[in-house]
Motif scaffolding. Structure first.
Motif, PDB file in Angstrom:
ATOM      1  N   TYR A 784       0.962  -1.261   0.137  1.00  0.00           N
ATOM      2  CA  TYR A 784       0.108  -0.034  -0.040  1.00  0.00           C
ATOM      3  C   TYR A 784       0.962   1.218   0.007  1.00  0.00           C
ATOM      4  CZ  TYR A 784       1.015  -0.091   4.978  1.00  0.00           C
ATOM      5  OH  TYR A 784       1.295  -0.180   6.148  1.00  0.00           O
ATOM      6  N   LEU A 785       0.232   2.316  -0.450  1.00  0.00           N
ATOM      7  CA  LEU A 785       0.957   3.368  -0.580  1.00  0.00           C
ATOM      8  C   LEU A 785       0.961   4.336   0.837  1.00  0.00           C
ATOM      9  CD1 LEU A 785      -0.144   4.954  -4.012  1.00  0.00           C
ATOM     10  CD2 LEU A 785       2.101   3.982  -3.419  1.00  0.00           C
ATOM     11  N   LEU A 786       2.028   5.017   0.934  1.00  0.00           N
ATOM     12  CA  LEU A 786       2.136   5.980   2.335  1.00  0.00           C
ATOM     13  C   LEU A 786       1.869   7.486   1.918  1.00  0.00           C
ATOM     14  CD1 LEU A 786       5.183   4.524   3.939  1.00  0.00           C
ATOM     15  CD2 LEU A 786       2.876   3.843   4.574  1.00  0.00           C
ATOM     16  N   TRP A 787       1.008   8.185   2.540  1.00  0.00           N
ATOM     17  CA  TRP A 787       0.635   9.497   2.147  1.00  0.00           C
ATOM     18  C   TRP A 787       0.363  10.376   3.333  1.00  0.00           C
ATOM     19  CZ3 TRP A 787      -4.046  10.351   4.140  1.00  0.00           C
ATOM     20  CH2 TRP A 787      -4.874   9.288   4.576  1.00  0.00           C
ATOM     21  N   THR A 788       0.492  11.606   3.096  1.00  0.00           N
ATOM     22  CA  THR A 788      -0.050  12.685   3.945  1.00  0.00           C
ATOM     23  C   THR A 788      -0.889  13.497   3.220  1.00  0.00           C
ATOM     24  OG1 THR A 788       1.679  14.088   3.234  1.00  0.00           O
ATOM     25  CG2 THR A 788       1.976  12.768   5.205  1.00  0.00           C
ATOM     26  N   LEU A 814      -0.483   0.893  -8.113  1.00  0.00           N
ATOM     27  CA  LEU A 814      -1.244   1.062  -6.686  1.00  0.00           C
ATOM     28  C   LEU A 814      -1.978   2.457  -6.838  1.00  0.00           C
ATOM     29  CD1 LEU A 814       1.899   0.396  -4.470  1.00  0.00           C
ATOM     30  CD2 LEU A 814       0.010  -1.092  -5.070  1.00  0.00           C
ATOM     31  N   SER A 815      -3.103   2.550  -6.017  1.00  0.00           N
ATOM     32  CA  SER A 815      -4.011   3.291  -6.425  1.00  0.00           C
ATOM     33  C   SER A 815      -4.419   4.078  -4.969  1.00  0.00           C
ATOM     34  CB  SER A 815      -5.387   3.115  -7.055  1.00  0.00           C
ATOM     35  OG  SER A 815      -5.081   2.386  -8.333  1.00  0.00           O
ATOM     36  N   VAL A 816      -4.745   5.166  -5.000  1.00  0.00           N
ATOM     37  CA  VAL A 816      -5.408   5.936  -3.912  1.00  0.00           C
ATOM     38  C   VAL A 816      -6.497   6.807  -4.393  1.00  0.00           C
ATOM     39  CG1 VAL A 816      -3.330   6.171  -2.530  1.00  0.00           C
ATOM     40  CG2 VAL A 816      -3.872   7.791  -4.256  1.00  0.00           C
ATOM     41  N   THR A 817      -7.525   7.074  -3.529  1.00  0.00           N
ATOM     42  CA  THR A 817      -8.829   7.660  -3.898  1.00  0.00           C
ATOM     43  C   THR A 817      -9.166   8.521  -2.902  1.00  0.00           C
ATOM     44  OG1 THR A 817      -9.673   5.634  -5.097  1.00  0.00           O
ATOM     45  CG2 THR A 817     -11.224   7.482  -4.636  1.00  0.00           C
TER      46      THR A 817
END
Length: 1167
Positions: A784-788, A814-817
């Motif tokens: 999974y992606l790490l994000w702020t 890999l996706s984020v929404t």
């Protein structure tokens, strides 16, 4: 590089300083104990004279002695037993601190840049303990007592009687036959000190008693020492706040520098032969740190008999009878007596002393040396010199005389000789008198005289084949020449020291003496710049009997190679690795780790991959054993590279070690939320692609479902940008001044200097390119992606959804929404790294470590200004920094009925379904293409039976519609088309269907049909004013018909000619239609020509013959047919709207008619 706190001259003067025995009464020790010190400890910091001293040689020449030093020891002092000495040596190295990196110096040698420790305190600590642990020997006198100091308290009722008692005790000690303590001469200097406590004692009584002492023993041999000017302070503990000291603690460093064994109450201690016959030479190291049991000089408590045994880890412990006793029995009695000393060592010292008391102690040492010791030494040197000079002959046996005349006189050529101890001299032997003269002169720094004495003694001992005595004489002769320095006319006799070490080592089998000679000789060689010779001597003393000694000497040899005139960097690194290996065998893990790290500087990134792997693996293992798990992880991580030449099994072992240590480190880490940076797999950060949409372009039930672009589509080219500009101009009327093309897929080929926009509720997909550098399969899990996320306003709905899809091992999307408006920063990738188990491996458990890798990208290098050209300056890359905008409309297109292949010129009809899957309505729907002549969209009110609609071909049986020419508008083909929508708006969830006709081009091969759809939100958005949808249809064009035309002037006047001019200018057009299809006949490649349409602005085309009567023309593969047409000129025409027009004549060959007049393009149908 390695340097020492003492020079070679200072070291030699320290080792061979005159030894002074001290006998003190219990009352005197009680006075000293007020300062937590014994008498010897009290005076030790002041045993070096600050003033210059003068001594005369037998020729009455005066010599000035600077910083003259004496060594005072308690008369009952004994060196530690050999087995215990090994442990003390090991503990001295273990407890020695390793300086930090701030004490390193940078050395640049060629292309090497090395950070080397400026000092090696562990080696100096070993050397100091080693010199103190050597037993006095019969063949030399430098370690024998030359004087004795008696100390009695002034508070004693009869100090004279106490001095007599101490004198008697010293006489008993003098008559001992044990080897622990020896005296230089039968008549030594005897010095009497009356110790007076200024607080408790009566000074007048002390002076009266001191007067009597001077009358008895002589004023030059007596001294009244007054101390303790301050009131006694009871020290209850080291943390007592009432402890005060008016002076700095000058004794603490000296207390921890001495290594001594507790005394043994005047009795001889029986030493097992297993420990005295070369046992001390074979030092054995202890792997774990143990308490350093150390006694301090000057202990006067009455000792008990020691229980001696071998060290439990010593090599001789298996065969020695004393090895069955635990080591605790060896040190228990010693520890019980030194426990009080340890407690006092940790307490402050000198609390009752003042500055005047310190001056009194210094004056006492000064008076003793100048008034008693120096005159005695002058007299004895003169007396011994006269004995040697007046000696006419030596009393020797016939055998020794024969050996003198006929035997070999060259040292070192012993051959097969008797044992080294076969020649024994009496204490008054003339040969020993010469040696005694040399030692006495050497201790008092008369080096010319000492060299002459040693040189003469060497010849005598060599003639007698007394190899131990001969080796000692050669050793001291070489040191004498070195101490003379530049004033000597003799070169340094390097061969003397070499021969001495060889005799000690090979003939006499006394490794401890060979080690002492090596330590002194190498210091001399290094002081003279002879580093190569010093390195060879260090290396020669390495052996399997002592790993610790070998490690220390190998390390010093490495530093010598580095300080040579021509530095030998690789030899330095090789010997440092050998030292690290021996440190590891000795249990010195800290020093082993340090050595391997120093060697890594030479082997790192130099092409020595296997050596580098060995060093990294050893550093990792040693760091793991020392509980430095973070350093161990770093070392094992360096083994997991694509440059590894290790076999598959070894790579798997490296990876398994790394995973185990990393998991252990995470278990012990206090920050449970932190993730480690994992070394595998490699991620090509620069090639990472970011798609601001869901990458979906799939074939569903024979239909192409299109709602975004793909990663591999090259849709950011210049042609697509021009189409976007044309669409904007068509929709808005003009192109904005600050227009920037929309980039929906960012990569290393796009301009990433502007922040991209993501839409609430829509996926942003990141495609990572991964590579496994090892030949061992690895397992990735839980990606999974790490994000702020920084929301515009506080909201509980800004959580970002993670979606992982690792279908391809090399490319991982890999996706984020996002679900709220704000700023989204993707910082890294988190995943679980594991090692794939072999199918046959059923015992080992799989290990997986959850870690991360940060996503770091840099933009394109700037090369505009001078500064940017001179330096490496890169533009910002905002690939992973997105601005999230409110919900937008989203167009989804579905193409139904599109075949995979077409014939050249074939026209097919498709159905296009348009659907708004966004959360906002859309308007202004346009489409643009680079090939608009190959397709045409219909309208929403399309009906099959209405010929007025936008149909390319319409079949009819009404022949009247095709009896004459039709005037039609000239087709105006534009790249941008406006798709009509209901109410010009498409609501969320609404869908419509439009017909689409596609014509295959005339060139066979792979064909691409590009569509760029443009639409706008119904509500004006600030960040994203319009959206684009790109799609490319791929299909194959197969060859069908090849038409060749030839126009000839007609000589026949047609019956329907309008004028003579028409008849003159009429043409006969011959058409050759050839079927060039490569499809087999069985697959239906036959073509039937049913109609020919002529379209022209200047000519009117008609049939020469009645083609309909002749019937339809069937053309099989590789066949051809001919048609004849007549062309008559016609005038130019315009439509009512003053639009340029053409004439369309449709010539039917079969009974069916096709209306092609709306677009004026020829059509071919399949049979």
């Amino acid at each position: 590089m390695s340097s020492f706190k003492h020079t070679a001259q200072e070291l030699i003067q320290y080792v061979f300083a005159p030894k002074i025995a001290v006998v003190s009464s219990s009352g005197a020790e009680a006075i000293c104990q007020k300062n937590n010190l014994t008498f010897v400890q009290l005076v030790r910091p002041f045993c070096t004279l600050k003033n210059e001293a003068t001594i005369r040689d037998p020729s009455n020449f005066s010599f000035t002695l600077k910083h003259f030093h004496v060594c005072m020891r308690d008369i009952w002092w004994q060196p530690p037993q050999p087995a215990l000495a090994k442990k003390l040596l090991n503990d001295a190295v273990t407890s020695s601190p390793i300086p930090d990196d701030s004490n390193k110096t940078t050395v640049i040698i060629g292309s090497y840049e090395l950070n080397i420790h400026t000092s090696t305190p562990w080696f100096e600590a070993y050397r100091d303990v080693f010199f103190q642990a050597i037993y006095p020997s019969e063949h030399e006198f430098s370690q024998h007592y030359v004087a004795c100091i008696y100390v009695v308290s002034s508070q004693h009722t009869s100090p004279l009687e106490e001095f007599q008692r101490l004198h008697h005790e010293q006489q008993q000690h003098f008559q001992r036959t044990a080897q622990q303590a020896k005296w230089f001469l039968p008549q030594i200097v005897k010095y009497y000190v009356l110790l007076h406590d200024l607080v408790e004692g009566d000074l007048s009584v002390a002076e009266s008693a001191f007067h009597s002492i001077k009358m008895t023993y002589g004023a030059q041999f007596c001294y009244l020492l007054q101390i303790n000017s301050h009131q006694d302070i009871t020290v209850s503990g080291i943390n007592d706040t009432q402890k005060t000291s008016t002076l700095p603690d000058s004794w603490k460093q000296f207390l921890h520098q001495t290594v001594e064994k507790p005394p043994s109450q005047g009795k001889d201690v029986e030493i097992p032969s297993a420990l005295t016959d070369g046992t001390f030479n074979n030092f054995v190291e202890v792997g774990q740190e143990a308490q350093l049991h150390v006694d301090y000089n000057g202990e006067t408590e009455k000792p008990v008999n020691d229980v001696l045994m071998s060290h439990p880890l010593s090599e001789e412990s298996d065969s020695s009878p004393v090895s069955q006793t635990p080591l605790d029995s060896l040190t228990s009695s010693w520890s019980s007596q030194t426990s009080a000393k340890w407690s006092s060592a940790s307490q402050p010292h000198g609390m009752c002393l003042s500055v005047s008391d310190i001056d009194n102690i210094k004056n006492f040492v000064q008076e003793f040396c100048l008034q008693a010791l120096m005159p005695f030494a002058e007299r004895q040197i003169r007396h011994l010199s006269e004995q040697v000079a007046n000696r006419k002959g030596l009393h020797r046996s016939l055998f020794s005389a024969t050996k003198k005349w006929f035997g070999s006189s060259k040292p070192g050529l012993q051959g097969v000789t008797p044992a080294s101890n076969s020649v024994v001299y009496s204490q008054d032997a003339p040969e020993l008198q010469v040696r005694r003269l040399g030692d006495l002169a050497f201790m008092f720094r008369l080096y010319d005289l000492s060299y002459q004495a040693y040189h003469n003694a060497k010849r005598e001992f060599n003639s007698d084949q007394a190899w131990l005595y001969c080796a000692g004489a050669m050793e001291m002769a070489a040191l004498s020449v070195f101490m003379i320095g530049n004033l000597s006319q003799r070169p340094y006799p390097f061969h003397y020291m070499e021969s001495a070490i060889s005799m000690y080592l090979n003939t006499c089998k006394m490794i401890h003496l060979a080690t002492r000679a090596t330590l002194l000789s190498t210091d001399c060689l290094r002081a003279m710049g002879m580093y190569s010779d010093a390195a060879l001597q260090f290396i020669r003393m390495t052996s399997e009997d002592s790993d610790l000694r070998s490690a220390l000497l190998l390390e010093q040899a490495a530093h010598c190679f580095l300080k040579n005139k021509l530095p030998m960097v690789r030899k330095y690194a090789f010997h440092v690795i050998l030292a690290g290996h021996r440190f590891s065998k000795a249990g010195q893990r800290r020093h082993s780790l340090r050595s391997y790290r120093d060697a890594l500087q030479v082997y790192k990134d130099r092409g020595w991959s296997l050596a580098q792997d060995h060093i990294y693996f050893t550093v990792g293992r040693q760091s793991q054993n020392l509980k430095h798990l973070e350093d161990a992880c770093s070392a094992f991580r360096a083994l997991l590279t694509d440059k590894s030449q290790q076999p598959v099994a070894q790579q798997a072992a490296f990876l398994r070690e790394y995973l185990f240590v990393q998991k252990q480190f995470l278990t012990q880490s206090t920050d449970v939320n932190s993730l480690p940076v994992l070394p595998l797999p490699y991620i090509d950060y620069q090639s990472t692609k970011v798609l601001f949409d869901q990458p979906l372009s799939v074939l569903c039930d024979g239909s192409d479902l299109v709602q975004s672009r793909g990663f591999d589509d090259d849709l950011d080219s210049e042609s697509w940008r021009k189409l976007e500009e044309m669409l904007i101009v068509k929709a808005r009327g003009s192109l904005p001044v600050l227009h920037r093309p929309q980039v929906r897929c960012m990569s290393n080929k796009t301009d990433n200097s502007n922040r991209p926009t993501a839409v609430v509720g829509e996926r942003t997909t990141i495609l990572l390119y991964m590579k496994n550098p090892l030949r061992v399969p690895i397992l990735l899990s839980n990606l999974y992606l790490l994000w702020t996320f920084i929301p515009v306003k506080e909201s509980n709905q800004h959580v970002v959804e993670h979606i992982s899809n690792d279908q391809n091992a090399g490319k991982v999307p890999l996706s984020v929404t996002p679900y709220a408006v704000g700023e989204l920063h993707v910082t890294g990738l988190s995943y679980g790294l594991g090692l794939q188990k072999e199918p046959t491996d059923t015992k080992s458990t799989s290990i997986s470590v959850q870690g991360k890798q940060p996503l770091r990208v840099k933009g394109m290098r700037l090369n505009n200004t001078k500064t940017e050209k001179l330096k490496k300056i890169y533009a910002p890359d905002y690939r992973f920094h997105m601005l999230v905008v409110p919900p937008m409309p989203r167009l989804q297109i579905k193409f139904t009925g599109f075949p995979k292949s077409l014939l050249c010129g074939e026209v097919i009809k498709l159905t296009v379904h348009l659907r708004n899957v966004g959360q906002q309505s859309l308007r202004q729907l346009f489409v643009a293409s680079t090939t608009p002549e190959l397709f045409s969209f219909g309208t929403l009110d399309h009906e099959e039976d209405n010929p007025s609609n936008w149909q390319v071909y319409h079949q009819t049986n009404n022949q009247s519609m095709h009896s004459g020419p039709v005037i039609a508008e000239w087709p105006n083909i534009e790249r941008v088309s406006h798709l009509l929508l209901t109410d010009e708006c498409l609501q969320p969830g609404q869908d419509i269907s439009l017909p689409l006709w596609v014509r295959g081009s005339d060139q066979p091969g792979e064909q691409q049909l590009h569509f760029l759809f443009y639409y706008e939100p119904s509500e004006t958005a600030f960040k994203l004013k319009h959206r684009l949808l790109q799609h490319t249809i791929h299909f194959t064009l197969k060859p069908s018909l090849h038409v060749e035309t030839m126009a000839l002037r007609s000589g026949v006047v047609p019956s329907d000619a309008r004028s003579n001019q028409d008849s003159v200018n009429s043409l006969i057009i011959n058409l050759k239609v050839q079927n060039i299809s490569q499809t087999p006949y069985s697959e239906g490649a036959t073509v039937t020509v049913v109609q020919v349409s002529g379209v022209s602005q200047d000519w009117s085309v008609a049939s020469v013959f009645d083609q309909q009567k002749q019937g339809s023309m069937t053309v099989k593969p590789e066949e051809s047919c001919h048609l004849s047409l007549r062309a008559v000129p016609c005038a130019s025409r315009n439509t009512a709207a003053n639009v340029r027009a053409v004439e369309v004549l449709q010539i039917a060959i079969s009974s069916a008619y096709y209306d092609a007049s709306m677009r004026g393009i020829s059509g071919l149908g399949r049979s």
